[in-house]
Design a protein around this motif. Structure first.
Motif, PDB file in Angstrom:
ATOM      1  N   GLY A 163     -12.891 110.071  74.503  1.00  0.00           N
ATOM      2  CA  GLY A 163     -13.204 108.987  75.427  1.00  0.00           C
ATOM      3  C   GLY A 163     -13.066 109.350  76.886  1.00  0.00           C
ATOM      4  N   LEU A 164     -13.039 110.641  77.199  1.00  0.00           N
ATOM      5  CA  LEU A 164     -12.890 111.081  78.588  1.00  0.00           C
ATOM      6  C   LEU A 164     -14.244 111.104  79.310  1.00  0.00           C
ATOM      7  N   PRO A 165     -14.249 110.891  80.631  1.00  0.00           N
ATOM      8  CA  PRO A 165     -15.494 110.925  81.418  1.00  0.00           C
ATOM      9  C   PRO A 165     -15.918 112.373  81.659  1.00  0.00           C
ATOM     10  N   VAL A 166     -16.632 112.955  80.708  1.00  0.00           N
ATOM     11  CA  VAL A 166     -16.914 114.385  80.720  1.00  0.00           C
ATOM     12  C   VAL A 166     -18.411 114.651  80.862  1.00  0.00           C
ATOM     13  N   ARG A 167     -18.751 115.727  81.578  1.00  0.00           N
ATOM     14  CA  ARG A 167     -20.134 116.153  81.783  1.00  0.00           C
ATOM     15  C   ARG A 167     -20.258 117.618  81.370  1.00  0.00           C
ATOM     16  N   LEU A 168     -21.508 118.068  81.145  1.00  0.00           N
ATOM     17  CA  LEU A 168     -21.745 119.438  80.677  1.00  0.00           C
ATOM     18  C   LEU A 168     -22.876 120.083  81.470  1.00  0.00           C
ATOM     19  N   LEU A 169     -22.662 121.327  81.899  1.00  0.00           N
ATOM     20  CA  LEU A 169     -23.705 122.100  82.586  1.00  0.00           C
ATOM     21  C   LEU A 169     -23.566 123.570  82.197  1.00  0.00           C
ATOM     22  N   HIS A 170     -24.675 124.155  81.741  1.00  0.00           N
ATOM     23  CA  HIS A 170     -24.696 125.592  81.441  1.00  0.00           C
ATOM     24  C   HIS A 170     -26.128 126.101  81.587  1.00  0.00           C
ATOM     25  N   SER A 171     -26.355 127.352  81.215  1.00  0.00           N
ATOM     26  CA  SER A 171     -27.640 127.994  81.491  1.00  0.00           C
ATOM     27  C   SER A 171     -28.725 127.654  80.476  1.00  0.00           C
ATOM     28  N   ARG A 172     -28.386 126.933  79.402  1.00  0.00           N
ATOM     29  CA  ARG A 172     -29.394 126.701  78.353  1.00  0.00           C
ATOM     30  C   ARG A 172     -29.992 125.304  78.371  1.00  0.00           C
ATOM     31  N   PHE A 173     -30.037 124.708  79.536  1.00  0.00           N
ATOM     32  CA  PHE A 173     -30.827 123.494  79.706  1.00  0.00           C
ATOM     33  C   PHE A 173     -32.202 123.898  80.231  1.00  0.00           C
ATOM     34  N   PHE A 182     -34.278 146.738  87.294  1.00  0.00           N
ATOM     35  CA  PHE A 182     -33.281 146.197  88.218  1.00  0.00           C
ATOM     36  C   PHE A 182     -32.399 145.162  87.544  1.00  0.00           C
ATOM     37  N   ARG A 183     -33.034 144.229  86.839  1.00  0.00           N
ATOM     38  CA  ARG A 183     -32.273 143.112  86.276  1.00  0.00           C
ATOM     39  C   ARG A 183     -31.772 143.376  84.873  1.00  0.00           C
ATOM     40  N   GLU A 184     -32.265 144.452  84.236  1.00  0.00           N
ATOM     41  CA  GLU A 184     -31.944 144.717  82.828  1.00  0.00           C
ATOM     42  C   GLU A 184     -32.256 143.471  81.987  1.00  0.00           C
ATOM     43  N   VAL A 185     -33.428 142.903  82.249  1.00  0.00           N
ATOM     44  CA  VAL A 185     -33.778 141.621  81.634  1.00  0.00           C
ATOM     45  C   VAL A 185     -34.078 141.788  80.150  1.00  0.00           C
ATOM     46  N   THR A 186     -33.446 140.982  79.340  1.00  0.00           N
ATOM     47  CA  THR A 186     -33.754 140.970  77.910  1.00  0.00           C
ATOM     48  C   THR A 186     -33.986 139.544  77.415  1.00  0.00           C
ATOM     49  N   THR A 187     -33.915 138.565  78.297  1.00  0.00           N
ATOM     50  CA  THR A 187     -34.180 137.190  77.883  1.00  0.00           C
ATOM     51  C   THR A 187     -35.666 136.878  78.036  1.00  0.00           C
ATOM     52  N   VAL A 188     -36.112 135.864  77.308  1.00  0.00           N
ATOM     53  CA  VAL A 188     -37.506 135.429  77.408  1.00  0.00           C
ATOM     54  C   VAL A 188     -37.532 133.910  77.586  1.00  0.00           C
ATOM     55  N   PRO A 189     -38.478 133.391  78.377  1.00  0.00           N
ATOM     56  CA  PRO A 189     -38.588 131.937  78.528  1.00  0.00           C
ATOM     57  C   PRO A 189     -39.272 131.334  77.294  1.00  0.00           C
ATOM     58  N   VAL A 190     -38.624 130.375  76.670  1.00  0.00           N
ATOM     59  CA  VAL A 190     -39.169 129.754  75.452  1.00  0.00           C
ATOM     60  C   VAL A 190     -39.026 128.240  75.533  1.00  0.00           C
ATOM     61  N   ILE A 191     -39.831 127.552  74.728  1.00  0.00           N
ATOM     62  CA  ILE A 191     -39.687 126.109  74.555  1.00  0.00           C
ATOM     63  C   ILE A 191     -38.968 125.882  73.228  1.00  0.00           C
ATOM     64  N   PRO A 192     -37.810 125.240  73.233  1.00  0.00           N
ATOM     65  CA  PRO A 192     -37.119 124.974  71.964  1.00  0.00           C
ATOM     66  C   PRO A 192     -38.012 124.177  71.010  1.00  0.00           C
ATOM     67  N   ARG A 238     -45.741 122.644  85.105  1.00  0.00           N
ATOM     68  CA  ARG A 238     -45.219 121.666  84.149  1.00  0.00           C
ATOM     69  C   ARG A 238     -44.730 122.361  82.873  1.00  0.00           C
ATOM     70  N   LEU A 239     -45.487 123.333  82.375  1.00  0.00           N
ATOM     71  CA  LEU A 239     -45.061 124.073  81.182  1.00  0.00           C
ATOM     72  C   LEU A 239     -43.756 124.815  81.441  1.00  0.00           C
ATOM     73  N   LYS A 240     -43.645 125.401  82.622  1.00  0.00           N
ATOM     74  CA  LYS A 240     -42.435 126.150  82.962  1.00  0.00           C
ATOM     75  C   LYS A 240     -41.208 125.241  82.948  1.00  0.00           C
ATOM     76  N   SER A 241     -41.402 123.989  83.319  1.00  0.00           N
ATOM     77  CA  SER A 241     -40.265 123.066  83.383  1.00  0.00           C
ATOM     78  C   SER A 241     -39.688 122.757  82.007  1.00  0.00           C
ATOM     79  N   PHE A 242     -40.433 123.056  80.935  1.00  0.00           N
ATOM     80  CA  PHE A 242     -39.955 122.811  79.570  1.00  0.00           C
ATOM     81  C   PHE A 242     -39.251 124.029  78.972  1.00  0.00           C
ATOM     82  N   THR A 243     -39.147 125.120  79.725  1.00  0.00           N
ATOM     83  CA  THR A 243     -38.621 126.358  79.146  1.00  0.00           C
ATOM     84  C   THR A 243     -37.147 126.572  79.460  1.00  0.00           C
ATOM     85  N   VAL A 244     -36.541 127.390  78.605  1.00  0.00           N
ATOM     86  CA  VAL A 244     -35.170 127.847  78.808  1.00  0.00           C
ATOM     87  C   VAL A 244     -35.159 129.332  78.461  1.00  0.00           C
TER      88      VAL A 244
END
Length: 746
Positions: A485-495, A653-663, A697-703
């Motif tokens: 019942g605590l007033p809690v919020r959540l923020l991380h990189s997978r939104f 440079f970034r050693e990027v291994t992530t990909v933008p996807v729509i859940p 608009r499509l980009k806004s749906f990705t994580v």
């Protein structure tokens, strides 16, 4: 009339018209930044010649046929116009190295296939362009006169034997291009001029093609604007702006130097940097896009004409424009100005600038711009050792060209600081700042998180920030506390981007108001958000990360000491795999902060511990992999590691291994809209405005997810991927079934 371009609406542009636009931009560039570029008259004449000749080869019949009739010539045997342009300039192949640089810059201002034979090259020059020689001379004569050159144009179709030599020279350059260090041996003593010449030719050509200025007018009153903005911002918050601090004013005195600034979090490093930038063209880099967006909005409020540069800038500009009800053409212009580095001040992720250290084709555009600019590197500890090595190498090379840098942090690694000092960087004296800084944090170490810990922290309705190392831990903790019942919020990189932007605005608003809520986050809160909480509860992390997290608490403290414990450090670490942080660095930090438990901790103590833990000797002994990765990558760059393309350089440079996807769950909910947007992009004659809106608009749906975080995927076309088995909640973000876990990778 020889055409240079044919636009989608059917309008045409001649070679003369396009080239004249380059020459006008050259005049503007010299007027605005000629003194900073510091080149002699010979160089400016060479740049004028490069601009005048760069597209003259488009007069070939092959190219004109392609433009006028829309025929696809591009088969083997076609001679790209840039090679023909260079041949027309080559003349008697003078041994003047600056003219040789013009030849090289014109020949490779595009990096087109070299799949033609000497016989085909001769035929294009002797049987085609030879007939047009006098007309081309007349065109060039008029263009060069507009650029201020009175002599006859040095254009001549070479003779047969000369063409063979030119072909061999072009082929040699093409092969040497794969090893930039070897290539530069051809220009001994002129290397810097070659980079500057070719880079500025790219700037002139790209801005002319985009229909934008090569440079927007500088901020000649940047300091005055900054003062007005700070006064208005302070007034809106109910406080008084009392002027710049002494150390911030020191930035103006050091504006002609490259500097190192080590100062406490919340002390006003940004204001120092802006005073140091003064009226000069500047770039301000930060490790993560969230921080870049926040700084962009802040500086735009002060200076208006500010650019934004990161991998998702197109979506950001377009979505911002839609929300602000701006004309799409305005958003597109702002995007173009940012992309082509035209703003007097640009906020950027480091990869957009420092990936150029890998010498991809066309990298000179960035180096040439940085050569007459000043660049702020904020929070360098936010990068991996490999990335940091690339940045250090870039700093070294651009410094040789004349560029200036301000490297600033609350926790600068000693081995990086020592290297910068060897380059001649001046260290800003902040001893008084540390002496006068209040002891903001009363620290307590705990074995693990308990509800009692949180209730103690939240006593008297305090605002609490909880930072954990993995998304999985953040979500689990959020659900547990919500159930209480605590007033809690959540923020991380997978939104998804759409939701994350709203959450970032919400956390900043609630923190500013001091609302008695609990925010649970991952590393996204370390340096990217302008927040000030009453209490911090954090998992153990490397010391530099801990210092950044502590900087989110009691940020604007006065002289009074905190009467309660406001920093709880948990010895537990949910990052068991070591994917997020080096376990050696975490263990090192834990041993170091043990001495803080039950103590008041001020900025001098933090700086002292960072200096102690990150010495070369200590890292070699306790965290050898960290130091080895930095030095090995630096060694690879020293021997000439190169990328084949800009995108590959950014991956290096970034050693990027992530990909933008729509859940998948979000796709199911928004399927009709998403498929409609994809159909829009597939339409052959889709107007540019519609296409860009659809992409944004499509980009806004990705994580961004790592491939192991979803078992399979569904490609929908146009680069859109649906991650199968990934659920999505606007409350919890993307929920994956992977066996491991990650936090926020930068």
């Amino acid at each position: 009339m020889f055409l240079a371009k044919k636009f989608p609406d059917g309008t045409e542009q001649t070679i003369s018209e396009h080239t004249e636009e380059l020459i006008e931009r050259l005049k503007s560039l010299r007027k605005l930044y000629g003194k900073k570029i510091g080149a002699d008259e010979e160089f400016w004449e060479a740049l004028l010649l490069a601009a005048a000749f760069h597209d003259i080869g488009k007069a070939s019949s092959q190219f004109q046929l392609k433009i006028k009739e829309g025929k696809r010539v591009g088969k083997p045997g076609e001679i790209p116009h840039n090679y023909l342009s260079a041949a027309l300039f080559a003349g008697k192949l003078t041994k003047n190295r600056l003219k040789e640089a013009v030849f090289y810059s014109v020949a490779f201002h595009h990096h087109r296939p070299f799949n033609f034979r000497p016989e085909e090259f001769k035929e294009a020059l002797l049987k085609d362009l030879k007939k047009k020689e006098e007309k081309l001379k007349a065109i060039l004569s008029e263009l060069l006169e507009k650029g201020g050159r009175k002599e006859p144009p040095p254009l001549r179709v070479p003779k047969e034997r000369e063409i063979e030599v030119i072909f061999t020279k072009l082929d040699s350059y093409r092969k040497r291009r794969r090893n930039f260090r070897e290539l530069m041996k051809r220009f001994r003593g002129r290397e810097a001029q070659v980079i500057l010449l070719k880079g500025l030719l790219h700037r002139l050509d790209h801005s002319a093609s985009a229909g934008i200025p090569v440079e927007i007018e500088p901020h000649t009153d940047r300091i005055e604007r900054l003062e007005r903005y700070l006064k208005e911002r302070s007034k809106a918050r109910g406080v008084e702006f009392k002027g710049f601090k002494p150390f911030q004013l020191e930035g103006r005195k050091l504006k002609e130097e490259s500097v190192i600034l080590e100062a406490p979090t919340g002390s006003g490093k940004t204001e120092f940097a802006l005073n140091w930038l003064s009226d000069d063209k500047g770039f301000y880099t930060l490790p993560v896009k969230t921080a870049v967006n926040a700084m962009f909005n802040r500086l735009k409020g002060a200076f208006k004409t500010v650019g934004l540069l990161h991998g998702e800038r197109a979506a950001y500009y377009l979505l911002e424009g839609i929300e602000e009800k701006e004309e799409l053409s305005f958003s597109l212009t702002q995007l173009s100005l940012s992309t082509h580095l035209s703003f007097p001040l640009t906020v950027s992720t480091a990869d957009q600038l420092f990936s150029s250290v890998f010498k991809y084709p066309g990298f000179e555009k960035v180096y040439a711009t940085l050569a007459y600019s000043k660049t702020v590197i904020d929070e360098p500890q936010g990068y991996t050792p490999k990335t940091l090595a690339a940045m250090v190498k870039g700093i070294e090379e651009v410094s040789e060209l004349g560029g200036k840098f301000c490297v600033m942090s609350a926790t600068l690694y000693p081995f990086v600081k020592d290297r910068l000092k060897r380059l001649g960087f001046k260290e800003v004296n902040t001893e008084e700042l540390y002496r006068e800084s209040p002891e903001k944090h009363r620290v307590k170490l705990l074995e693990e998180f308990t509800l009692q810990t949180l209730l103690e922290a939240q006593n008297n309705k305090r605002s609490v920030l909880i930072v954990v190392n993995t998304v999985k831990r953040a979500v689990r903790l959020y659900l547990e506390l919500k159930e209480e019942g605590l007033p809690v919020r959540l923020l991380h990189s997978r939104f998804i981007q759409l939701d994350r932007k709203k959450l970032e605005a919400q956390i900043e608003k609630e923190a500013r108001k001091g609302l008695p809520v609990v925010w649970i986050t991952t590393q996204v809160a370390e340096a990217s958000l302008d927040v000030d909480f009453d209490v911090l509860i954090t998992e153990i992390a490397p010391l530099d990360a801990l210092v950044q997290r502590m900087g989110r608490v009691n940020r604007r403290a006065k002289a009074a000491l905190p009467e309660f414990t406001n920093v709880f450090i948990l010895r537990e670490n949910s990052d068991k795999s070591g994917r997020v942080y080096s376990r050696a660095l975490v263990e090192l930090a834990l041993e170091g902060v043990e001495r803080w438990s039950g103590e008041l901790v001020g900025e001098p103590a933090k700086r002292e511990l960072v200096g102690e833990l990150y010495t070369r000797k200590n890292l070699e002994l306790r965290a050898p992999k960290f130091l080895r990765e930095f030095e090995e990558n630096l060694s690879l760059l020293d021997v000439g590691l190169q990328a084949d393309s800009r995108s590959q350089a950014q991956e290096f440079f970034r050693e990027v291994t992530t990909v933008p996807v729509i859940p998948e769950e979000l796709f199911t909910e928004k399927e009709e809209e998403i498929l409609s947007l994809i159909e829009t992009l597939k339409r052959r004659n889709c107007p540019l405005k519609e296409r860009l809106k659809a992409q944004a608009r499509l980009k806004s749906f990705t994580v961004n997810l790592f491939p192991y975080q979803f078992r399979s995927f569904l490609p929908l076309g146009e680069g859109v991927i649906v991650a199968k088995g990934v659920r999505y909640s606007r409350e919890l973000g993307a929920i994956t079934d992977e066996h491991g876990d990650t936090g926020e990778f930068v």
